[in-house]
Write a protein that holds these residues in place. Sequence first.
Motif, PDB file in Angstrom:
ATOM      1  N   VAL A 144      -3.513   6.559  12.031  1.00 39.97           N
ATOM      2  CA  VAL A 144      -3.922   5.172  11.816  1.00 39.97           C
ATOM      3  C   VAL A 144      -4.717   4.719  13.040  1.00 39.97           C
ATOM      4  N   SER A 145      -5.967   4.332  12.813  1.00 36.10           N
ATOM      5  CA  SER A 145      -6.841   3.964  13.937  1.00 36.10           C
ATOM      6  C   SER A 145      -6.469   2.635  14.565  1.00 36.10           C
ATOM      7  N   GLY A 146      -5.791   1.769  13.794  1.00 32.80           N
ATOM      8  CA  GLY A 146      -5.530   0.410  14.256  1.00 32.80           C
ATOM      9  C   GLY A 146      -6.615  -0.569  13.860  1.00 32.80           C
ATOM     10  N   LEU A 147      -7.671  -0.055  13.197  1.00 30.13           N
ATOM     11  CA  LEU A 147      -8.782  -0.902  12.757  1.00 30.13           C
ATOM     12  C   LEU A 147      -8.727  -1.093  11.253  1.00 30.13           C
ATOM     13  N   LEU A 148      -9.320  -2.205  10.803  1.00 35.91           N
ATOM     14  CA  LEU A 148      -9.342  -2.549   9.388  1.00 35.91           C
ATOM     15  C   LEU A 148     -10.733  -3.027   8.993  1.00 35.91           C
ATOM     16  N   TYR A 149     -11.102  -2.751   7.757  1.00 30.61           N
ATOM     17  CA  TYR A 149     -12.332  -3.285   7.187  1.00 30.61           C
ATOM     18  C   TYR A 149     -12.006  -3.826   5.805  1.00 30.61           C
ATOM     19  N   ASN A 150     -12.336  -5.098   5.560  1.00 31.77           N
ATOM     20  CA  ASN A 150     -11.938  -5.762   4.311  1.00 31.77           C
ATOM     21  C   ASN A 150     -10.439  -5.620   4.072  1.00 31.77           C
ATOM     22  N   ALA A 151      -9.668  -5.758   5.139  1.00 30.21           N
ATOM     23  CA  ALA A 151      -8.202  -5.681   5.124  1.00 30.21           C
ATOM     24  C   ALA A 151      -7.686  -4.272   4.848  1.00 30.21           C
ATOM     25  N   ASN A 152      -8.580  -3.301   4.800  1.00 39.08           N
ATOM     26  CA  ASN A 152      -8.220  -1.945   4.385  1.00 39.08           C
ATOM     27  C   ASN A 152      -8.167  -0.987   5.575  1.00 39.08           C
ATOM     28  N   LEU A 153      -7.279  -0.033   5.450  1.00 34.01           N
ATOM     29  CA  LEU A 153      -7.019   0.980   6.458  1.00 34.01           C
ATOM     30  C   LEU A 153      -8.265   1.765   6.855  1.00 34.01           C
ATOM     31  N   ILE A 154      -8.461   1.925   8.162  1.00 31.35           N
ATOM     32  CA  ILE A 154      -9.405   2.891   8.713  1.00 31.35           C
ATOM     33  C   ILE A 154      -8.587   3.985   9.391  1.00 31.35           C
ATOM     34  N   LEU A 155      -8.729   5.210   8.897  1.00 29.06           N
ATOM     35  CA  LEU A 155      -8.041   6.345   9.483  1.00 29.06           C
ATOM     36  C   LEU A 155      -8.936   6.981  10.550  1.00 29.06           C
ATOM     37  N   LYS A 341     -12.727   9.871  -9.874  1.00 32.35           N
ATOM     38  CA  LYS A 341     -12.527   9.190  -8.592  1.00 32.35           C
ATOM     39  C   LYS A 341     -11.971   7.807  -8.927  1.00 32.35           C
ATOM     40  N   SER A 342     -10.707   7.597  -8.633  1.00 32.35           N
ATOM     41  CA  SER A 342     -10.041   6.381  -9.094  1.00 32.35           C
ATOM     42  C   SER A 342      -8.891   6.030  -8.180  1.00 32.35           C
ATOM     43  N   VAL A 343      -8.390   4.796  -8.322  1.00 33.62           N
ATOM     44  CA  VAL A 343      -7.307   4.317  -7.466  1.00 33.62           C
ATOM     45  C   VAL A 343      -6.683   3.083  -8.098  1.00 33.62           C
ATOM     46  N   VAL A 344      -5.399   2.871  -7.830  1.00 40.10           N
ATOM     47  CA  VAL A 344      -4.763   1.583  -8.114  1.00 40.10           C
ATOM     48  C   VAL A 344      -4.977   0.715  -6.884  1.00 40.10           C
ATOM     49  N   SER A 345      -5.358  -0.539  -7.095  1.00 46.70           N
ATOM     50  CA  SER A 345      -5.707  -1.417  -5.976  1.00 46.70           C
ATOM     51  C   SER A 345      -5.359  -2.853  -6.309  1.00 46.70           C
ATOM     52  N   TYR A 346      -5.114  -3.656  -5.279  1.00 54.33           N
ATOM     53  CA  TYR A 346      -5.129  -5.090  -5.495  1.00 54.33           C
ATOM     54  C   TYR A 346      -6.546  -5.479  -5.887  1.00 54.33           C
ATOM     55  N   TRP A 347      -6.649  -6.417  -6.827  1.00 53.66           N
ATOM     56  CA  TRP A 347      -7.958  -6.843  -7.324  1.00 53.66           C
ATOM     57  C   TRP A 347      -8.868  -7.287  -6.192  1.00 53.66           C
ATOM     58  N   PHE A 348      -8.369  -8.068  -5.246  1.00 58.92           N
ATOM     59  CA  PHE A 348      -9.249  -8.631  -4.212  1.00 58.92           C
ATOM     60  C   PHE A 348      -9.932  -7.516  -3.414  1.00 58.92           C
ATOM     61  N   ALA A 349      -9.228  -6.396  -3.212  1.00 53.09           N
ATOM     62  CA  ALA A 349      -9.757  -5.327  -2.362  1.00 53.09           C
ATOM     63  C   ALA A 349     -10.879  -4.568  -3.061  1.00 53.09           C
ATOM     64  N   ILE A 350     -10.674  -4.225  -4.333  1.00 54.41           N
ATOM     65  CA  ILE A 350     -11.721  -3.500  -5.048  1.00 54.41           C
ATOM     66  C   ILE A 350     -12.946  -4.388  -5.213  1.00 54.41           C
ATOM     67  N   ALA A 351     -12.732  -5.700  -5.393  1.00 57.88           N
ATOM     68  CA  ALA A 351     -13.856  -6.630  -5.540  1.00 57.88           C
ATOM     69  C   ALA A 351     -14.602  -6.818  -4.230  1.00 57.88           C
TER      70      ALA A 351
END
Length: 363
Positions: A144-155, A341-351
Motif C-alpha cells: 500500500v503506497s499510502g496514496l489515493l486517487y479518486n478515493a481509490n487505492l494506489i499500490l 475485465k470487470s469489478v464490483v464497485s461502489y457507484w461513485f467510484a466507477i462513475a
Amino acid sequence: MKKYTLKLILALLIVSCSSPSDNEQNGIGGSGSTPINETSNGNGWLIPISEIRDGGPGKDGIPSIDSPNFTNANDVDFLNDNDLVIGIINNNEVKAYPHIIMDWHEISNDQVGDDFVTINYCPLTGTAFAWESIANGTRSSFGVSGLLYNANLILYDRNTDSNWSQLGLECVNGELISDKPILQDVVETDWKTWRALYPDSKILNRQTGFSRTYGISPYGNYATNNDFFIFRPDIINPALPNKERVYCLIDDDTSKVYQFSSFAGGKVIKDSFNGKDYLIVGNESIINAFELSAEYIDITFEYELNEAEGTIFNDEFGNSWSIFGKVISGPNTGDSLGKSKSVVSYWFAIAAFYPNPEIYTQL
C-alpha cells in the motif's frame, strides 16, 4: 445502540485526528485534505497530480499480508452469512479473502495454484482485483503506497517502487509507467453464497501477524452512508446512490454498470458493450460476466443454481457452468468462456474513474 454509536464516533475520530504513529498501528487513512507534494513526482504521473491524496498512514502504514494463513471453509467460525468475501480459483485451488480482514490490510500477496497472485481490495471504493505478482517481468510483491486517487487505492510494486492505480488498472508513476497488470478472475459475494458453492475452499483467517479488531470496520458506517466521504472524488454522479454496490464491465476508458437488483431471483443476460458481446450471469448475491466468442454467441444459456454441484447456469447442450464460466459437468466438461475485465464497485467510484458509465436497463 449506545455501544454502536460510541464505536462509530471513536472510529471517525481516529480517521480524522490520528497521528502518524496511530495510523501505522491502526492502518486507516487521514482527513483527505492534503494533496501529494508535486516535487515528489520524479518520473511524472499519468493521473492529475493535484488529485492524488496522501491517505495518512504513509507507505506500508496499512500493512499487506505477505504470509497469509487459511482455515478450511467448514471450520470457519468468524464470519456471518452477510460478510463479503473475494473468491478466486486457479489450477483447482479455491480461496476466499474476507472483507473484514482485507479492510485492515487491503493487499494479500499469495500463491494460488501455481501462480503468485496479489489480491487487492480498496475499502473506500469497494473494489477488489487479483493480478499476477509480476513487475518488470519478474516476480514481485505489492504494498500500500499510502496514496489515493479518486478515493481509490494506489499500490506500489516492491521491484521498482512504481505506483499502480487499482481501479485504473495501470501503472501511473515510476519506471513501469503505462504497464498493465495481468488480471485473474475473482468474484465478490457474501459468505453464505460462497460457502454453499465452495464448501471445500480455504479462507484467509485472522492469524495475520497483526493485532486488529477484525469484524469492526476501521471506517465506521462508511459502506452504508451515502453522504460520508473521507476522500471525496471530484466527480459525483447522482444517477445512483453513491455507495450502491454495482457490477461493472470495463473496456478502455468506458464502463457499463449492472445493478444487483436486475438479477433478483437469478438471471442470464446477453448484452453488448463497446463493440463486444457478453454473457452476464448471477443473482442478487453474486454476478460474473464473460466475453462471448463467435462459437458461443448463438447458444442459449439459462440460470439454474445447483449449490451441491457448484454450478449456476446451464446451456442447451446439457452443460452445467460455474460462476467462473467453466463447464463442471456435461459433454464439454472443462471448457471455459472468455474472461471479462470487470469489478464490483461502489457507484461513485466507477462513475469517477469512467465518467458517465452506461447503466443497464431491463427490457
